[in-house]
Design a protein around this motif. Structure first.
Motif, PDB file in Angstrom:
ATOM      1  N   LYS A 141      -7.356   7.090  -2.530  1.00  0.00           N
ATOM      2  CA  LYS A 141      -7.286   7.235  -1.163  1.00  0.00           C
ATOM      3  C   LYS A 141      -6.583   6.968   0.292  1.00  0.00           C
ATOM      4  CE  LYS A 141     -12.064   6.041  -3.642  1.00  0.00           C
ATOM      5  NZ  LYS A 141     -13.329   5.518  -3.341  1.00  0.00           N
ATOM      6  N   LEU A 142      -5.023   7.240  -0.373  1.00  0.00           N
ATOM      7  CA  LEU A 142      -4.271   7.022   0.493  1.00  0.00           C
ATOM      8  C   LEU A 142      -4.389   7.711   1.631  1.00  0.00           C
ATOM      9  CD1 LEU A 142      -3.000   4.359   0.872  1.00  0.00           C
ATOM     10  CD2 LEU A 142      -0.244   5.352   0.090  1.00  0.00           C
ATOM     11  N   HIS A 143      -4.384   7.202   2.645  1.00  0.00           N
ATOM     12  CA  HIS A 143      -4.009   8.348   4.158  1.00  0.00           C
ATOM     13  C   HIS A 143      -2.026   8.919   3.839  1.00  0.00           C
ATOM     14  CE1 HIS A 143      -3.181   9.942   8.299  1.00  0.00           C
ATOM     15  NE2 HIS A 143      -4.574   9.705   8.388  1.00  0.00           N
ATOM     16  N   PRO A 144      -2.052   9.905   4.468  1.00  0.00           N
ATOM     17  CA  PRO A 144      -0.609  10.169   4.438  1.00  0.00           C
ATOM     18  C   PRO A 144       0.175   9.577   5.237  1.00  0.00           C
ATOM     19  CG  PRO A 144      -2.197  12.745   4.963  1.00  0.00           C
ATOM     20  CD  PRO A 144      -3.297  10.979   4.594  1.00  0.00           C
ATOM     21  N   ALA A 145      -0.180   9.208   6.626  1.00  0.00           N
ATOM     22  CA  ALA A 145       0.447   8.211   7.226  1.00  0.00           C
ATOM     23  C   ALA A 145       1.050   7.431   6.843  1.00  0.00           C
ATOM     24  CB  ALA A 145       0.198   8.051   9.166  1.00  0.00           C
ATOM     25  N   VAL A 146      -0.129   6.457   6.304  1.00  0.00           N
ATOM     26  CA  VAL A 146      -0.184   5.107   5.595  1.00  0.00           C
ATOM     27  C   VAL A 146       0.892   5.531   4.456  1.00  0.00           C
ATOM     28  CG1 VAL A 146      -1.107   3.039   4.507  1.00  0.00           C
ATOM     29  CG2 VAL A 146      -2.571   4.492   6.371  1.00  0.00           C
ATOM     30  N   GLY A 147       0.723   6.228   3.359  1.00  0.00           N
ATOM     31  CA  GLY A 147       1.489   6.377   1.849  1.00  0.00           C
ATOM     32  C   GLY A 147       2.588   6.857   2.817  1.00  0.00           C
ATOM     33  N   ALA A 148       2.952   7.622   4.108  1.00  0.00           N
ATOM     34  CA  ALA A 148       4.983   7.326   4.180  1.00  0.00           C
ATOM     35  C   ALA A 148       5.193   6.585   4.480  1.00  0.00           C
ATOM     36  CB  ALA A 148       5.087   8.678   5.249  1.00  0.00           C
ATOM     37  N   LEU A 149       4.745   5.584   5.360  1.00  0.00           N
ATOM     38  CA  LEU A 149       5.489   5.174   5.999  1.00  0.00           C
ATOM     39  C   LEU A 149       5.518   3.211   4.472  1.00  0.00           C
ATOM     40  CD1 LEU A 149       5.447   6.387   8.815  1.00  0.00           C
ATOM     41  CD2 LEU A 149       4.550   3.854  10.426  1.00  0.00           C
ATOM     42  N   SER A 150       4.138   3.320   4.268  1.00  0.00           N
ATOM     43  CA  SER A 150       4.533   2.837   2.982  1.00  0.00           C
ATOM     44  C   SER A 150       5.636   2.639   2.044  1.00  0.00           C
ATOM     45  CB  SER A 150       2.876   2.513   2.363  1.00  0.00           C
ATOM     46  OG  SER A 150       3.134   1.462   1.159  1.00  0.00           O
ATOM     47  N   ALA A 151       5.446   4.221   1.751  1.00  0.00           N
ATOM     48  CA  ALA A 151       7.232   3.972   0.843  1.00  0.00           C
ATOM     49  C   ALA A 151       8.757   3.811   1.966  1.00  0.00           C
ATOM     50  CB  ALA A 151       6.471   6.032   0.561  1.00  0.00           C
ATOM     51  N   GLY A 152       8.477   4.006   3.616  1.00  0.00           N
ATOM     52  CA  GLY A 152       9.597   4.139   3.703  1.00  0.00           C
ATOM     53  C   GLY A 152       9.616   2.500   3.944  1.00  0.00           C
TER      54      GLY A 152
ATOM     55  N   VAL B 142       9.773  15.727  -6.242  1.00  0.00           N
ATOM     56  CA  VAL B 142       8.527  14.874  -7.557  1.00  0.00           C
ATOM     57  C   VAL B 142       7.203  14.600  -6.558  1.00  0.00           C
ATOM     58  CG1 VAL B 142       8.261  12.557  -7.683  1.00  0.00           C
ATOM     59  CG2 VAL B 142      10.705  13.156  -7.579  1.00  0.00           C
ATOM     60  N   ALA B 143       7.499  14.338  -5.458  1.00  0.00           N
ATOM     61  CA  ALA B 143       5.708  14.205  -4.422  1.00  0.00           C
ATOM     62  C   ALA B 143       4.648  15.288  -5.232  1.00  0.00           C
ATOM     63  CB  ALA B 143       5.888  13.309  -3.053  1.00  0.00           C
ATOM     64  N   PRO B 144       4.617  16.422  -4.933  1.00  0.00           N
ATOM     65  CA  PRO B 144       3.136  17.290  -5.207  1.00  0.00           C
ATOM     66  C   PRO B 144       3.267  17.205  -6.827  1.00  0.00           C
ATOM     67  CG  PRO B 144       5.597  17.897  -4.337  1.00  0.00           C
ATOM     68  CD  PRO B 144       6.052  16.942  -4.290  1.00  0.00           C
ATOM     69  N   ARG B 145       4.201  17.230  -7.428  1.00  0.00           N
ATOM     70  CA  ARG B 145       4.319  17.146  -8.431  1.00  0.00           C
ATOM     71  C   ARG B 145       3.449  16.483  -9.580  1.00  0.00           C
ATOM     72  NH1 ARG B 145       7.045  21.933 -11.098  1.00  0.00           N
ATOM     73  NH2 ARG B 145       7.573  23.694  -9.667  1.00  0.00           N
ATOM     74  N   LEU B 146       4.133  14.754  -9.114  1.00  0.00           N
ATOM     75  CA  LEU B 146       3.580  13.748  -9.355  1.00  0.00           C
ATOM     76  C   LEU B 146       2.300  12.990  -9.478  1.00  0.00           C
ATOM     77  CD1 LEU B 146       4.888  10.971 -11.233  1.00  0.00           C
ATOM     78  CD2 LEU B 146       5.531  10.609  -9.310  1.00  0.00           C
ATOM     79  N   ARG B 147       2.032  14.200  -8.429  1.00  0.00           N
ATOM     80  CA  ARG B 147       0.715  13.472  -7.201  1.00  0.00           C
ATOM     81  C   ARG B 147      -0.218  14.515  -8.513  1.00  0.00           C
ATOM     82  NH1 ARG B 147      -3.922  12.874  -7.608  1.00  0.00           N
ATOM     83  NH2 ARG B 147      -5.341  12.698  -5.202  1.00  0.00           N
TER      84      ARG B 147
ATOM     85  N   SER C 224      -5.239  13.588  -1.568  1.00  0.00           N
ATOM     86  CA  SER C 224      -4.617  15.023  -2.097  1.00  0.00           C
ATOM     87  C   SER C 224      -3.078  15.437  -1.662  1.00  0.00           C
ATOM     88  CB  SER C 224      -5.511  15.550  -0.872  1.00  0.00           C
ATOM     89  OG  SER C 224      -5.165  16.177   0.196  1.00  0.00           O
ATOM     90  N   LEU C 225      -3.238  16.486  -2.616  1.00  0.00           N
ATOM     91  CA  LEU C 225      -2.023  17.092  -2.839  1.00  0.00           C
ATOM     92  C   LEU C 225      -1.447  18.449  -1.658  1.00  0.00           C
ATOM     93  CD1 LEU C 225       0.424  18.304  -4.447  1.00  0.00           C
ATOM     94  CD2 LEU C 225      -1.120  20.340  -4.923  1.00  0.00           C
ATOM     95  N   LYS C 226      -2.225  18.596  -0.888  1.00  0.00           N
ATOM     96  CA  LYS C 226      -2.261  18.757   0.255  1.00  0.00           C
ATOM     97  C   LYS C 226      -1.894  17.926   1.433  1.00  0.00           C
ATOM     98  CE  LYS C 226      -6.184  22.605  -0.207  1.00  0.00           C
ATOM     99  NZ  LYS C 226      -7.077  23.172   0.263  1.00  0.00           N
ATOM    100  N   ASP C 227      -2.031  16.741   1.472  1.00  0.00           N
ATOM    101  CA  ASP C 227      -1.655  15.640   2.207  1.00  0.00           C
ATOM    102  C   ASP C 227       0.069  15.600   1.832  1.00  0.00           C
ATOM    103  OD1 ASP C 227      -4.066  15.584   3.691  1.00  0.00           O
ATOM    104  OD2 ASP C 227      -4.985  13.762   2.742  1.00  0.00           O
TER     105      ASP C 227
END
Length: 514
Positions: A40-51, A92-97, A272-275
């Motif tokens: 349920k991770l928000h895309p902004a949280v996911g992006a900065l968390s990954a970075g 990787v990101a979209p397919r792995l999701r 979601s994939l769209k995110d």
């Protein structure tokens, strides 16, 4: 360091613990929530968390220190990382999701490998788990080393005490709050890092009189504390002291992204994939700005240290950011900037601890020891695993002479070579087989270990000094995976059907080009 700086750091520690408490109450009821946040991770949280979990103390200490010593030529690593990160988001990101959810909701990388190839022998799960635990323990120790150096350089505290303070805070919020705590703290830490890596180089260059004055000061003379500093005539050359092999070695760090579990697990958790596209825009923008800022800190550091005769105070080039925080800013801001270094260190340690914990819990304990373990029991084992890995990492970090960049490079190469080709082929090639996956993973890991530690030389030069270990490791792994898959025949029909389902799900959602 006066009271005001301690107040800033204290506020930062309290914020991290409060986030951990919030996450403890919100998302630790079962192992899926504890390890992956329920997807349920928000895309902004996911992006900065990954970075933030990606860059670690290397961003604020390792990279500025390398640029301080070698100039622009040290920034080839940063260029390779930016390119690698972009393709990681694209490929990787979209397919792995999609695929991890289709593969019976796989929540760890070893779990995904086993379900992707319908591996009934459990060999893929066992081997990938061993790789994760070994290399992540080494990787985590690099973060603890950075924390020890920070407290020693900034507060005059004992290096060992710094290790325990750094690890103690991280372990506390990771152990109790799980994936949600790690992701939310990473988001906050990513914001702090962004501000710091814009603020410090801007203030430093301004204090020197602008870009032209900074350039002139850099050209004046090499820092006396670094005996092997290059001629300042070539300091701004991208090719100073670099051969073609050297450039390939540095830029090849980008290959490692495809196999870093603590980064790609964020893709699995985005809601979601769209995110994914939104996460890519945010993540790449954050990365380009922060990497540029880190390089600028190293360049400005040379000018400032020379111009103010601070060579004797800078005994370790990797502490140039710390020096700037002490001499250019009010103590309250200094505390904030030191918190930025801690943020970089802690975000990576927490992510690595959690991935190691999830592997020990899901891929060892549940799979081989307690198949019928309750969700409550698995969460408890996950917490105990966090503690165990952190203690081993602290023990390894007792060596004060450890170089942060070297420790990171070993683990980065290990993951990139063992997992990178396998992740890419499993997401893009219908014909990859279980035997090919297993052979490729072993080849990648063994090649890196041999390249780093075997007493073999080429023309009197150690293998590790000829070219970065990830290059032979990645490509040998790729070749072996393909050859063995072709020789062993097509994978079973059920595996191929699942791959086709993933492809159909991907084509249903269009992703923007950038």
């Amino acid at each position: 360091m006066n009271t005001a700086a301690f107040v800033s750091l204290g506020a930062y520690f309290i914020l991290m613990m409060l986030i951990g408490l919030y996450a403890y109450r919100k998302s630790t009821s079962d192992v899926s929530e504890y390890m992956l946040g329920g997807r349920k991770l928000h895309p902004a949280v996911g992006a900065l968390s990954a970075g933030a979990s990606d860059m670690s103390g290397w961003m604020l200490m390792g990279l500025p220190g390398a640029v301080f010593v070698s100039g622009y030529s040290a920034a080839w690593i940063a260029i390779g990382l930016v390119i690698g990160a972009y393709f990681n988001y694209r490929l990787v990101a979209p397919r792995l999701r999609v695929y991890t959810e289709l593969s019976e909701d796989a929540i760890t990388i070893p779990d995904f490998f086993e379900k992707r190839f319908k591996d009934r022998t459990r060999a893929l799960r066992i081997l990938s788990s061993v790789v994760i635990v070994i290399f992540f323990t080494l990787y985590t120790s690099s973060g603890v080393v950075a924390g020890g150096k920070l407290f020693e350089a900034s507060f005059g505290l004992d290096y060992t005490l710094g290790l325990f303070v750094t690890a103690g805070v991280v372990v506390a919020y990771t152990l109790f709050g799980g994936f949600l705590a790690v992701s939310l703290t990473d988001f906050v830490q990513g914001c702090i890092m962004f501000i710091a890596l814009v603020l410090v180089p801007v203030v430093a260059i301004t204090s020197l009189g602008g870009f032209d004055a900074t350039h002139a000061a850099v050209m004046a003379s090499p820092p006396a504390s670094v005996a092997d500093a290059p001629s300042r005539v070539n300091f701004f050359s991208w090719f100073q002291g670099m051969t073609l092999i050297g450039i390939i070695s540095a830029a090849s760090w980008g290959l490692g992204y495809f196999g870093q579990p603590h980064i790609i697990v964020r893709f699995m958790a985005i809601r979601s994939l769209k995110d994914i596209a939104a996460a890519r825009y945010i993540g790449m923008s954050w990365m380009i700005v922060t990497v540029t800022g880190a390089v600028a800190v190293g360049i400005a550091g040379v000018a400032y240290v020379n111009g103010h005769n601070l060579n004797s105070e800078l005994t370790d080039p990797e502490t140039i950011f710390i020096l700037f925080s002490q001499v250019l800013f009010h103590p309250l801001i200094s505390g904030f900037l030191l918190a930025a270094i801690l943020a970089a260190i802690m975000s990576t340690i927490s992510s690595q601890l959690l991935v190691s914990s999830s592997s020990l819990t899901e891929d060892f304990y549940k799979t081989f020891l307690r198949k019928e373990a309750s969700q409550k029991e698995l969460v408890l084992i996950g917490r105990l695993s966090v503690l165990a890995v952190s203690l081993v990492a602290i023990f390894l970090a007792f060596d004060r002479s450890s170089n942060i960049l070297s420790l990171v490079s070993y683990a980065w190469a290990g993951f990139g070579a063992a997992f990178g080709p396998l992740i890419l082929l499993s997401l893009f090639w219908r014909g990859i087989s279980r035997d090919g996956a297993l052979a490729g993973m072993i080849t990648g890991a063994v090649t890196v270990l041999v390249w780093l530690y075997a007493p073999i030389t080429i023309g009197g030069v150690a293998l590790s000094d000829t070219i970065y270990a990830i290059v032979p490791g990645f490509f040998f792994s790729l070749i072996v995976t393909v050859l063995v898959s072709l020789m062993r025949g097509a994978p079973e029909p059920k595996v191929q059907e699942e791959f086709d389902e993933m492809m159909e799900a991907m084509t249903a959602v269009k992703q923007p080009l950038f």
